[in-house]
Write an enzyme that holds these catalytic residues in place. Structure first.
Site, PDB file in Angstrom:
ATOM      1  N   TYR A  42       0.850  -1.196   0.000  1.00  0.00           N
ATOM      2  CA  TYR A  42       0.000   0.000   0.000  1.00  0.00           C
ATOM      3  C   TYR A  42       0.881   1.241   0.000  1.00  0.00           C
ATOM      4  O   TYR A  42       1.548   1.545   0.986  1.00  0.00           O
ATOM      5  CB  TYR A  42      -0.882  -0.027   1.234  1.00  0.00           C
ATOM      6  CG  TYR A  42      -2.139   0.794   1.134  1.00  0.00           C
ATOM      7  CD1 TYR A  42      -3.334   0.197   0.752  1.00  0.00           C
ATOM      8  CD2 TYR A  42      -2.148   2.144   1.443  1.00  0.00           C
ATOM      9  CE1 TYR A  42      -4.508   0.932   0.692  1.00  0.00           C
ATOM     10  CE2 TYR A  42      -3.317   2.886   1.369  1.00  0.00           C
ATOM     11  CZ  TYR A  42      -4.491   2.269   1.001  1.00  0.00           C
ATOM     12  OH  TYR A  42      -5.656   2.998   0.948  1.00  0.00           O
ATOM     13  N   TYR A 102      -6.038   4.536  -7.479  1.00  0.00           N
ATOM     14  CA  TYR A 102      -6.254   4.381  -6.032  1.00  0.00           C
ATOM     15  C   TYR A 102      -7.642   3.795  -5.818  1.00  0.00           C
ATOM     16  O   TYR A 102      -8.647   4.499  -5.870  1.00  0.00           O
ATOM     17  CB  TYR A 102      -6.124   5.724  -5.316  1.00  0.00           C
ATOM     18  CG  TYR A 102      -6.353   5.630  -3.822  1.00  0.00           C
ATOM     19  CD1 TYR A 102      -5.354   5.147  -2.988  1.00  0.00           C
ATOM     20  CD2 TYR A 102      -7.558   6.001  -3.259  1.00  0.00           C
ATOM     21  CE1 TYR A 102      -5.559   5.033  -1.624  1.00  0.00           C
ATOM     22  CE2 TYR A 102      -7.776   5.902  -1.890  1.00  0.00           C
ATOM     23  CZ  TYR A 102      -6.766   5.417  -1.076  1.00  0.00           C
ATOM     24  OH  TYR A 102      -6.965   5.322   0.278  1.00  0.00           O
TER      25      TYR A 102
END
Lengths: 385, 138
Positions: A287, A337
């Site tokens: 991430y 995203y």
């Protein structure tokens, strides 16, 4: 573990989808079911974030999903994309659902970008919000800056992270930055977000889009043929973790600048559950909401020595021919995203051999949620173990 | 402009914010093992005690980390706002804003000495803020 990912689906990633949150969810879910060769009427479980833009009950109303014997909303956002899939795994393993759809979708750029802080989070952020710290960039930069200071690193040193990932995105047609690589010079000319820590390319995109997975048990996975996209991908480990005294992106208080205590709780479980170790991963997707995360994670997992995470990247360690090809879709800095879900989909493609930037000989892959909060991870494999 | 979120007042934080209203920076000490906690806790992380006392802090510390808001600016943190983590002399860290004193030429850098002041920065309520102090003054 006896659960597998049978299908993946995703929408186009854009800055303005032109369709509703629900439309994005339906498109992603439809793609995953088609990929899995599973009929919509066979879905009996549904899992997403409690921050999901589309409403799962509304989806059931308008699609006629179900009857659903199980559903779940996983809390706290980006730490737990793999946690949503862990919930699905647990449901399948407990026998309360056969076919679970796990998804995340929404107009996260053109729609509702910054929401009012909900009452439930006011207490979590009580030591930062009164000082005007409300955005993730503001929260994370205080952590990232200390990490960079202790390593003697500048923002220019950090450029290698986004430059590497933009190179991956440049050859990934699904990526927002497809055919748009970045140089260190361009990075250094870009605008500050938080000086002297983060420039614009060091921060993740904001994206309209959706990603969905179909999770089922091995028995079901063996009985179904997926439509051309290859074999089921087996879930060898699924873990979540919360360290004592954790904070959401604001854990400045009790740690050395580089420690990721929540990730440590998850990583230990992943290796213990799977019987595999860091060196057994041929690919990873972590991430990367902000660039300093990437070397911090590499150090925490032992892929590089403490303080050498950026050197590992600069030396090509995360490139296609390196020891750990990482964020090979461009990551959230450069592909899209989707709150961690697109990274999990990339690991599935790498294991199936269908990725745009395909690594050769992938058997096992690692996916992680955001590491500076209660977090989660998955070990995925072409082998059922 | 009064736009920032007001502090959450709870069992852990009441003494802290009452202190701030009186322009005092108070820290939570474990009554049993004397460990100082910030953010405050309901159970001592060292000895497990639930009993605490509060004492004034010196108000002095050093910059542990900082970030200057550039883009996008928000009403709560306009362009140029300095967010800071201060390591207090007492050994605990606290998040705040750094208020720049243009007359003082002390550089903003990690490790720089700071001291507390109380003001209403974009807030209805008083906040414990910090300013740089010249190193020679210490």
């Amino acid at each position: 573990m006896t659960a597998a990912i049978l299908g993946i689906g995703q929408t186009r990633f854009s800055r303005e989808s032109g369709v509703s949150d629900t439309d994005l969810a339906i498109e992603a879910i439809g793609g995953a079911l088609h990929d899995a060769g599973i009929d919509l009427d066979d879905v009996n479980g549904l899992a997403t974030y409690d921050l999901e833009h589309s409403d799962p009950m509304y989806l059931c109303q308008v699609l006629g999903l179900g009857p659903l014997s199980w559903f779940s909303l996983t809390p706290w956002g980006g730490g737990l994309p793999c946690g949503v899939l862990q919930d699905a795994v647990l449901a399948v393993e407990a026998g309360v659902a056969d076919v679970v759809v796990a998804y995340r979708a929404g107009n996260m750029r053109s729609g509702d970008r910054v929401r009012e802080m909900p009452e439930s989070l006011r207490r979590v952020f009580q030591w930062t919000a009164p000082f005007g710290i409300l955005m993730a960039s503001e929260m994370f930069s205080l952590w990232g800056h200390r990490y960079m200071y202790e390593r003697g690193l500048t923002n220019e040193d950090l450029a290698v992270v986004s430059v590497t990932q933009r190179a991956y995105a440049a050859t990934n047609p699904a990526a927002y930055f497809f055919e748009r690589p970045l140089t260190i010079e361009e990075h250094q000319e870009s605008r500050w977000v938080i000086e002297p820590v983060l420039r614009v390319p060091d921060c993740c995109l904001e994206t309209d889009g959706g990603v969905a997975f179909v999770i089922t048990n091995h028995e079901k996975a063996r009985g179904e043929t997926s439509t051309g996209e290859g074999h089921p991908v087996y879930i060898r480990a699924a873990a979540r973790g919360m360290a004592p005294h954790t904070q959401q992106m604001t854990n400045y208080y009790h740690l050395e600048g580089d420690r990721l205590p929540d990730l440590r709780v998850v990583a230990d479980q992943l290796w213990q559950q799977s019987g595999l170790g860091p060196k057994d991963m041929q690919v990873a997707n972590v991430y990367d909401s902000f660039a300093p995360y990437v070397p911090m994670i590499l150090e925490e997992l032992g892929y590089s020595e403490r303080g050498r995470g950026l050197d590992f990247i600069g030396d090509g360690g995360t490139g296609l021919n390196g020891p750990l090809p990482l964020n090979t879709n461009g990551g959230q800095l450069a592909e899209a995203y989707i709150h961690g879900f697109n990274g999990i989909a990339e690991v599935v493609r790498q294991i199936r051999g269908t990725a745009a930037n395909q690594v050769s000989g992938v058997v096992n892959g690692l996916a992680l949620g955001s590491s500076t909060m209660p977090t989660s991870g998955l070990v995925l494999s072409s082998e059922s173990g | 402009m009064t736009t920032r979120l007001r502090p959450v007042i709870g069992d852990d934080s009441r003494q802290f914010w009452q202190g701030v209203d009186d322009e005092r920076l108070r820290l939570q000490h474990c009554e049993q093992c004397q460990t100082i906690h910030h953010p405050p806790v309901l159970r001592c992380r060292e000895c497990g005690s639930f009993a605490f006392v509060w004492h004034d802090a010196s108000g002095r510390g050093t910059v542990f980390s900082y970030g200057i808001s550039r883009y996008p600016a928000t009403p709560q943190s306009p362009e140029g706002t300095v967010h800071v983590v201060v390591e207090l002399e007492e050994g605990v860290r606290i998040v705040s804003n750094l208020v720049r004193d243009e007359k003082l030429e002390a550089p903003l850098e990690i490790g720089a000495p700071v001291e507390v002041l109380f003001d209403r920065l974009h807030s209805e309520n008083l906040l414990p803020l910090f300013q740089l102090v010249a190193r020679s003054n210490r």
